[in-house]
Motif scaffolding. Structure first.
Motif, short mmCIF file in Angstrom:
data_model
loop_
_atom_site.label_atom_id
_atom_site.label_comp_id
_atom_site.label_asym_id
_atom_site.label_seq_id
_atom_site.Cartn_x
_atom_site.Cartn_y
_atom_site.Cartn_z
N GLU A 103 -8.40 -9.65 -16.88
CA GLU A 103 -7.85 -9.28 -18.25
C GLU A 103 -6.85 -8.22 -18.38
O GLU A 103 -7.23 -7.25 -17.54
CB GLU A 103 -9.01 -9.10 -19.04
N PRO A 104 -6.00 -8.22 -19.04
CA PRO A 104 -5.69 -9.04 -20.29
C PRO A 104 -4.86 -10.27 -20.10
O PRO A 104 -4.69 -11.03 -20.52
CB PRO A 104 -5.08 -8.19 -21.38
N ASP A 105 -4.28 -10.24 -18.47
CA ASP A 105 -3.21 -11.40 -18.26
C ASP A 105 -4.02 -12.58 -18.18
O ASP A 105 -3.34 -13.51 -18.56
CB ASP A 105 -2.72 -10.89 -16.90
N SER A 106 -5.39 -12.81 -17.79
CA SER A 106 -5.91 -13.83 -17.88
C SER A 106 -5.83 -14.77 -19.12
O SER A 106 -5.51 -15.95 -19.04
CB SER A 106 -7.29 -13.57 -17.32
N SER A 107 -6.14 -14.14 -20.13
CA SER A 107 -6.30 -14.89 -21.45
C SER A 107 -4.70 -15.00 -21.83
O SER A 107 -4.64 -15.88 -22.97
CB SER A 107 -7.00 -13.80 -22.48
N GLN A 108 -3.84 -14.27 -21.30
CA GLN A 108 -2.45 -14.26 -21.84
C GLN A 108 -1.36 -15.16 -21.17
O GLN A 108 -0.46 -15.50 -21.62
CB GLN A 108 -1.86 -12.97 -22.38
N HIS A 109 -1.75 -15.66 -19.97
CA HIS A 109 -0.84 -15.98 -19.10
C HIS A 109 -0.27 -17.43 -19.59
O HIS A 109 0.90 -17.66 -19.41
CB HIS A 109 -1.52 -16.37 -17.63
N ASP A 110 -1.05 -18.50 -20.15
CA ASP A 110 -0.77 -19.63 -20.65
C ASP A 110 0.42 -19.24 -21.76
O ASP A 110 1.54 -20.01 -21.98
CB ASP A 110 -1.82 -20.48 -21.56
N GLY A 111 0.16 -18.17 -22.62
CA GLY A 111 1.24 -17.74 -23.63
C GLY A 111 2.40 -17.14 -23.20
O GLY A 111 3.46 -17.46 -23.67
N TYR A 112 2.33 -16.46 -22.05
CA TYR A 112 3.59 -16.10 -21.04
C TYR A 112 4.52 -17.12 -21.03
O TYR A 112 5.69 -17.18 -20.91
CB TYR A 112 3.26 -15.37 -19.88
N MET A 113 3.68 -18.17 -20.31
CA MET A 113 4.41 -19.58 -19.77
C MET A 113 5.19 -20.27 -20.93
O MET A 113 6.31 -20.65 -21.03
CB MET A 113 3.42 -20.28 -19.03
N GLU A 114 4.47 -20.08 -21.96
CA GLU A 114 4.92 -20.86 -23.32
C GLU A 114 6.00 -20.29 -23.74
O GLU A 114 6.88 -20.84 -24.38
CB GLU A 114 3.86 -20.94 -24.56
N ARG A 115 5.98 -19.07 -23.91
CA ARG A 115 7.03 -18.16 -24.53
C ARG A 115 8.34 -18.32 -23.80
O ARG A 115 9.57 -18.56 -24.25
CB ARG A 115 6.59 -16.68 -24.45
N TYR A 116 8.18 -18.52 -22.35
CA TYR A 116 9.35 -18.83 -21.34
C TYR A 116 9.73 -20.01 -21.67
O TYR A 116 11.02 -20.18 -21.82
CB TYR A 116 8.79 -18.48 -19.96
N HIS A 117 8.92 -21.06 -21.85
CA HIS A 117 9.49 -22.25 -22.16
C HIS A 117 10.19 -22.36 -23.57
O HIS A 117 11.35 -23.24 -23.65
CB HIS A 117 8.33 -23.23 -21.87
N ARG A 118 9.92 -21.77 -24.56
CA ARG A 118 10.40 -21.73 -25.83
C ARG A 118 11.66 -20.93 -25.99
O ARG A 118 12.56 -21.18 -26.48
CB ARG A 118 9.54 -20.81 -26.71
N THR A 119 11.46 -19.76 -25.00
CA THR A 119 12.94 -18.73 -25.31
C THR A 119 14.06 -18.84 -24.04
O THR A 119 15.21 -18.35 -24.33
CB THR A 119 12.31 -17.37 -25.24
N GLY A 120 13.54 -19.46 -22.84
CA GLY A 120 14.22 -19.32 -21.91
C GLY A 120 14.46 -17.73 -21.26
O GLY A 120 15.24 -17.80 -20.27
N ILE A 121 13.82 -16.92 -21.95
CA ILE A 121 13.97 -15.53 -21.21
C ILE A 121 12.89 -15.32 -20.36
O ILE A 121 11.64 -15.18 -20.64
CB ILE A 121 14.03 -14.47 -22.38
#
Ligand code: HEM
Length: 131
Positions: free
Chosen positions: A55-73
């Motif tokens: 943690e905290p990456d463990s709980s947030q990693h799905d979100g990191y990936m989703e953000r990338y898929h959304r923004t392309g950044i």
């Protein structure tokens, strides 16, 4: 023939190599990565990559990936970063993570390269303290 060549390279690589799908589920974990994190292959395949980080990456990693898929950044793809890995025994170790995006015929996957820097860190600390 070439597929066997690639398989041998991945199998004997010194660094850990992990492939995940768009949902973060592990599809391939080479022997070096299994050893680094202390798991058998069967304990990892199909499970979320987030199990290999504290943690905290463990709980947030799905979100990191989703953000990338959304923004392309990207924040790590094509850049690399020093991150922390979590072993099966609960210990944490530093490694340099490089990620590449691989477009297959019908879908996309991500390949992560795990370069353990535990020893490098120990040497740096020694130099810092005794310089
Ligand atoms: C994004 C941490 C392993 C694939 C991220 C980010 C962090 C992170 C912090 C977001 C960076 C930011 O938004 O500033 C970690 C940690 C790992 C790990 C601590 C330890 C095991 C992996 C592996 C893969 C991977 C092995 C691929 C096989 C991705 C992808 C993104 C991402 C696709 C989104 C794209 C990007 O931001 O470049 N990860 N990660 N991660 N990670 Fe991981």
């Amino acid at each position: 023939e070439s597929e066997n060549k690639f398989n041998s390279i991945i199998k004997t690589a010194v660094d850990g190599i992990i492939t995940i799908d768009l949902h973060g589920l592990m599809e391939m974990v080479n022997p070096a990565a299994q050893k680094l994190f202390g798991y058998q292959e069967s304990e990892l395949l199909g499970r979320n990559i987030s199990m290999l980080m504290p943690e905290p990456d463990s709980s947030q990693h799905d979100g990191y990936m989703e953000r990338y898929h959304r923004t392309g950044i990207p924040h790590i793809i094509g850049i690399g970063r020093e991150v922390s890995g979590l072993r099966k025994d609960g210990s944490v170790f530093p490694f340099f993570l490089s990620i590449s995006e691989v477009q297959l015929v019908d879908r996309k996957v991500y390949t992560g390269f795990v370069h353990d820097i535990t020893q490098q860190k120990v040497s740096e600390e020694r130099l810092r303290r005794y310089a």
